[in-house]
Write an enzyme that holds these catalytic residues in place. Structure first.
Site, PDB file in Angstrom:
ATOM      1  CG  HIS A  50      39.261  32.001  46.129  1.00  0.00           C
ATOM      2  ND1 HIS A  50      40.514  31.738  45.621  1.00  0.00           N
ATOM      3  CD2 HIS A  50      39.086  33.342  45.995  1.00  0.00           C
ATOM      4  CE1 HIS A  50      41.054  32.877  45.182  1.00  0.00           C
ATOM      5  NE2 HIS A  50      40.210  33.859  45.406  1.00  0.00           N
ATOM      6  CG  HIS A  62      40.358  37.817  49.289  1.00  0.00           C
ATOM      7  ND1 HIS A  62      39.286  36.957  49.337  1.00  0.00           N
ATOM      8  CD2 HIS A  62      40.896  37.683  48.051  1.00  0.00           C
ATOM      9  CE1 HIS A  62      39.177  36.335  48.178  1.00  0.00           C
ATOM     10  NE2 HIS A  62      40.139  36.759  47.372  1.00  0.00           N
ATOM     11  NE  ARG A 110      16.445  49.342  31.357  1.00  0.00           N
ATOM     12  CZ  ARG A 110      15.688  50.385  31.074  1.00  0.00           C
ATOM     13  NH1 ARG A 110      16.132  51.308  30.249  1.00  0.00           N
ATOM     14  NH2 ARG A 110      14.509  50.502  31.594  1.00  0.00           N
ATOM     15  CD  GLU A 157      32.841  31.179  38.519  1.00  0.00           C
ATOM     16  OE1 GLU A 157      33.268  32.345  38.600  1.00  0.00           O
ATOM     17  OE2 GLU A 157      32.648  30.447  39.483  1.00  0.00           O
ATOM     18  CE  LYS A 175      33.273  35.641  38.703  1.00  0.00           C
ATOM     19  NZ  LYS A 175      33.772  34.592  39.618  1.00  0.00           N
ATOM     20  NE  ARG A 197      35.603  34.940  35.851  1.00  0.00           N
ATOM     21  CZ  ARG A 197      35.325  36.191  35.538  1.00  0.00           C
ATOM     22  NH1 ARG A 197      34.720  36.471  34.393  1.00  0.00           N
ATOM     23  NH2 ARG A 197      35.642  37.183  36.343  1.00  0.00           N
ATOM     24  CE  LYS A 203      39.751  37.464  36.553  1.00  0.00           C
ATOM     25  NZ  LYS A 203      39.257  37.905  37.835  1.00  0.00           N
ATOM     26  CD  GLU A 240      43.455  36.074  44.601  1.00  0.00           C
ATOM     27  OE1 GLU A 240      43.364  35.120  43.810  1.00  0.00           O
ATOM     28  OE2 GLU A 240      42.632  36.271  45.530  1.00  0.00           O
ATOM     29  CG  HIS A 257      35.361  32.749  49.875  1.00  0.00           C
ATOM     30  ND1 HIS A 257      34.801  32.475  48.655  1.00  0.00           N
ATOM     31  CD2 HIS A 257      36.044  33.905  49.716  1.00  0.00           C
ATOM     32  CE1 HIS A 257      35.135  33.427  47.794  1.00  0.00           C
ATOM     33  NE2 HIS A 257      35.885  34.305  48.413  1.00  0.00           N
ATOM     34  CG  ASN A 279      36.269  30.596  42.493  1.00  0.00           C
ATOM     35  OD1 ASN A 279      36.531  31.784  42.639  1.00  0.00           O
ATOM     36  ND2 ASN A 279      35.200  30.172  41.849  1.00  0.00           N
TER      37      ASN A 279
HETATM   38  P1  NAD Z   1      40.973  47.155  48.870  1.00  0.00           P
HETATM   39  O1  NAD Z   1      40.328  47.640  47.663  1.00  0.00           O
HETATM   40  O2  NAD Z   1      40.210  47.198  50.136  1.00  0.00           O
HETATM   41  O3  NAD Z   1      42.338  47.961  49.089  1.00  0.00           O
HETATM   42  C1  NAD Z   1      43.140  47.650  50.188  1.00  0.00           C
HETATM   43  C2  NAD Z   1      43.606  48.894  50.931  1.00  0.00           C
HETATM   44  O4  NAD Z   1      44.679  49.464  50.230  1.00  0.00           O
HETATM   45  C3  NAD Z   1      42.559  49.983  51.086  1.00  0.00           C
HETATM   46  O5  NAD Z   1      42.646  50.494  52.394  1.00  0.00           O
HETATM   47  C4  NAD Z   1      42.990  51.047  50.084  1.00  0.00           C
HETATM   48  O6  NAD Z   1      42.651  52.335  50.492  1.00  0.00           O
HETATM   49  C5  NAD Z   1      44.487  50.863  50.067  1.00  0.00           C
HETATM   50  N1  NAD Z   1      45.137  51.192  48.791  1.00  0.00           N
HETATM   51  C6  NAD Z   1      44.790  50.747  47.566  1.00  0.00           C
HETATM   52  N2  NAD Z   1      45.697  51.098  46.660  1.00  0.00           N
HETATM   53  C7  NAD Z   1      46.642  51.814  47.308  1.00  0.00           C
HETATM   54  C8  NAD Z   1      47.846  52.425  46.903  1.00  0.00           C
HETATM   55  N3  NAD Z   1      48.294  52.321  45.659  1.00  0.00           N
HETATM   56  N4  NAD Z   1      48.555  53.093  47.831  1.00  0.00           N
HETATM   57  C9  NAD Z   1      48.131  53.141  49.123  1.00  0.00           C
HETATM   58  N5  NAD Z   1      47.030  52.543  49.570  1.00  0.00           N
HETATM   59  C10 NAD Z   1      46.288  51.899  48.675  1.00  0.00           C
HETATM   60  O7  NAD Z   1      41.499  45.652  48.715  1.00  0.00           O
HETATM   61  P2  NAD Z   1      41.808  44.723  47.463  1.00  0.00           P
HETATM   62  O8  NAD Z   1      42.547  43.575  48.022  1.00  0.00           O
HETATM   63  O9  NAD Z   1      42.366  45.468  46.311  1.00  0.00           O
HETATM   64  O10 NAD Z   1      40.368  44.237  46.994  1.00  0.00           O
HETATM   65  C11 NAD Z   1      39.561  43.383  47.767  1.00  0.00           C
HETATM   66  C12 NAD Z   1      38.191  43.369  47.164  1.00  0.00           C
HETATM   67  O11 NAD Z   1      38.275  42.847  45.849  1.00  0.00           O
HETATM   68  C13 NAD Z   1      37.183  42.520  47.913  1.00  0.00           C
HETATM   69  O12 NAD Z   1      36.004  43.249  48.081  1.00  0.00           O
HETATM   70  C14 NAD Z   1      36.947  41.341  46.983  1.00  0.00           C
HETATM   71  O13 NAD Z   1      35.644  40.823  47.086  1.00  0.00           O
HETATM   72  C15 NAD Z   1      37.185  41.957  45.636  1.00  0.00           C
HETATM   73  N6  NAD Z   1      37.594  41.011  44.584  1.00  0.00           N
HETATM   74  C16 NAD Z   1      36.919  41.048  43.413  1.00  0.00           C
HETATM   75  C17 NAD Z   1      37.285  40.202  42.381  1.00  0.00           C
HETATM   76  C18 NAD Z   1      36.579  40.303  41.063  1.00  0.00           C
HETATM   77  O14 NAD Z   1      36.796  39.447  40.198  1.00  0.00           O
HETATM   78  N7  NAD Z   1      35.769  41.311  40.855  1.00  0.00           N
HETATM   79  C19 NAD Z   1      38.345  39.317  42.533  1.00  0.00           C
HETATM   80  C20 NAD Z   1      39.030  39.323  43.750  1.00  0.00           C
HETATM   81  C21 NAD Z   1      38.643  40.165  44.769  1.00  0.00           C
HETATM   82  N1  GLY Z   2      38.297  36.266  40.978  1.00  0.00           N
HETATM   83  C1  GLY Z   2      37.566  35.186  40.395  1.00  0.00           C
HETATM   84  C2  GLY Z   2      37.002  35.503  39.071  1.00  0.00           C
HETATM   85  O1  GLY Z   2      37.207  36.569  38.548  1.00  0.00           O
HETATM   86  O2  GLY Z   2      36.331  34.691  38.501  1.00  0.00           O
END
Ligand code: NAD
Ligand code: GLY
Length: 364
Positions: A251, A268, A122, A240, A144, A244, A230, A186, A255, A248
């Site tokens: 987005h 993305h 939990r 949100e 998130k 918040r 942020k 971003e 999206h 987006n």
């Molecule tokens: P990702 O996590 O897929 O990483 C991108 C690629 O880079 C991967 O292949 C990874 O192996 C590689 N990589 C990462 N760091 C590296 C480094 N330092 N050196 C070499 N390779 C490296 O992509 P991302 O853009 O970081 O994240 C996208 C995800 O984030 C999506 O799933 C999206 O939904 C999520 N997201 C979440 C939030 C949130 O608020 N939680 C906000 C925006 C996006």
């Molecule tokens: N990436 C959007 C949020 O964190 O709300």
């Protein structure tokens, strides 16, 4: 020098610590927070190969017992199946309520580790160590967490704030260029929605599309001001309820573009860039934003090596239909974040479909 940014929340505030080389301080910073001794480090094979040993050394030197687990790399593994694997490893290693999961990776690893930590027993501690620019400025902050459902992205999730976010810009050196640019989308977003000074500083830089051409001082500014933006927004509206949603920006259409291209052709950040161009022009058409400001935004997007046009062959009616499936739809109305001046946006669900059509038609 370490920049510390506070995320102030009613339940549990935390710090974002930003400094080159700070990965070595991870263990000490976690020890200072008096987190329990057991740690599960979660990463993927690519990232672990670069930074796994250094991370484990830092944790063990500070007295933590570390188990590590690598999930396969890629968005397609952001599933409940991967979470099940993390639960199995948590069980094998007898993770307790006081234990911590450490996410070493981009947004995919960060979101999944956060979700596993939110639900194991939990809720146990999670520490985010983002390794992509996108994760540093966005996904690692704000709590998130979640995974994808076969029918849609991020449909399963929970809010679970980290105990610490540790940002070491040194790790960006191994990040592929396309991923760096995705993160820049971003960063530009923060300039448009919140921080006109950040926008101006990026405008003043000759280069923005590759890490090695950007001055270290500007990288520091990009990281600290984006994380501050942020943190400010999340501190004001953790779950949100209103504000918040401005995060987006870009987005809504982004999206739709991302899903219609199967999350492969356009990543993305690229989709968000296209979405910002569309949203900026919609704001101009509605008389809310100056043409010259949308041109400044689009020039910055281009300078960062990001697209400003829709991918060829993408059907406009398909985009309009996809907007209805967005999580941001409220009572059947599509919600847009639109700029009114540089650094200021408003939220509206009163954008006529004809304006969206007209703007998209001019984006091929
Ligand atoms: P990702 O996590 O897929 O990483 C991108 C690629 O880079 C991967 O292949 C990874 O192996 C590689 N990589 C990462 N760091 C590296 C480094 N330092 N050196 C070499 N390779 C490296 O992509 P991302 O853009 O970081 O994240 C996208 C995800 O984030 C999506 O799933 C999206 O939904 C999520 N997201 C979440 C939030 C949130 O608020 N939680 C906000 C925006 C996006
Ligand atoms: N990436 C959007 C949020 O964190 O709300």
């Amino acid at each position: 020098m370490t920049s510390i940014i506070n995320v102030n929340l009613p339940q549990q505030s935390y710090e974002i610590a930003i400094a080159p080389g700070s990965l070595e301080q991870l263990g000490q910073r976690m020890a200072d927070l008096k987190l329990g001794k057991k740690v599960l480090l979660v990463s993927n094979p690519t990232i672990f190969k670069h930074y796994g040993e250094k991370t484990i050394n830092s944790l063990e030197s500070a007295g933590f017992t570390v188990a590590s687990y690598c999930l396969p790399a890629g968005e397609r593994y952001k599933t409940l199946n991967s979470i099940q694997k993390l639960y199995d490893v948590a069980l094998e290693n007898r993770l307790e309520r006081s234990s911590t999961m450490v996410a070493l990776g981009g947004g995919v690893i960060g979101d999944m580790t956060g979700f596993a930590a939110a639900t194991w027993l939990r809720g146990i501690n999670v520490v985010q160590v983002p390794t992509t620019l996108l994760a540093m400025v966005d996904s690692a902050i704000g709590g998130k967490t979640g995974v994808n459902h076969p029918q849609g992205k991020n449909l399963i999730g929970a809010f679970h704030q980290p105990r610490l976010v540790l940002v070491d810009p040194e790790v960006l050196k191994t990040l592929p260029m396309r991923e760096f640019r995705a993160g820049m989308a971003e960063v530009i977003k923060y300039g448009v929605i919140w921080d006109a000074e950040l926008f101006a500083q990026m405008e003043a830089s000759k280069h923005l599309n590759q890490l090695r051409y950007i001055k270290p001082e500007l990288i520091n500014t990009i990281l600290t001001r984006s994380c501050q933006a942020k943190a400010d927004v999340v501190s004001k509206d953790e779950k949100e309820g209103g504000l918040r949603a401005i995060l987006n920006y870009g987005h809504t259409i982004g999206h739709a573009v991302e899903s219609l291209t199967g999350y492969r052709l356009v990543n993305h950040g690229e989709a968000v860039a296209i979405g910002m161009v569309a949203a900026g022009q919609i704001a101009v058409e509605l008389g809310m934003w100056q043409q010259q400001d949308t041109e400044r935004q689009n020039a910055l997007i281009q300078k960062a090596g990001l697209p400003t046009k829709l991918p060829e062959g993408l059907d406009i009616e398909g985009i309009i239909d996809a907007l209805q499936l967005d999580k941001k739809v409220k009572n059947g109305k599509v919600r847009f974040i639109l700029p009114t001046q540089m650094g200021v946006v408003t939220i509206t669900d009163e954008v006529p479909a004809d304006i969206i059509r007209q703007v998209l038609q001019n984006m091929y």
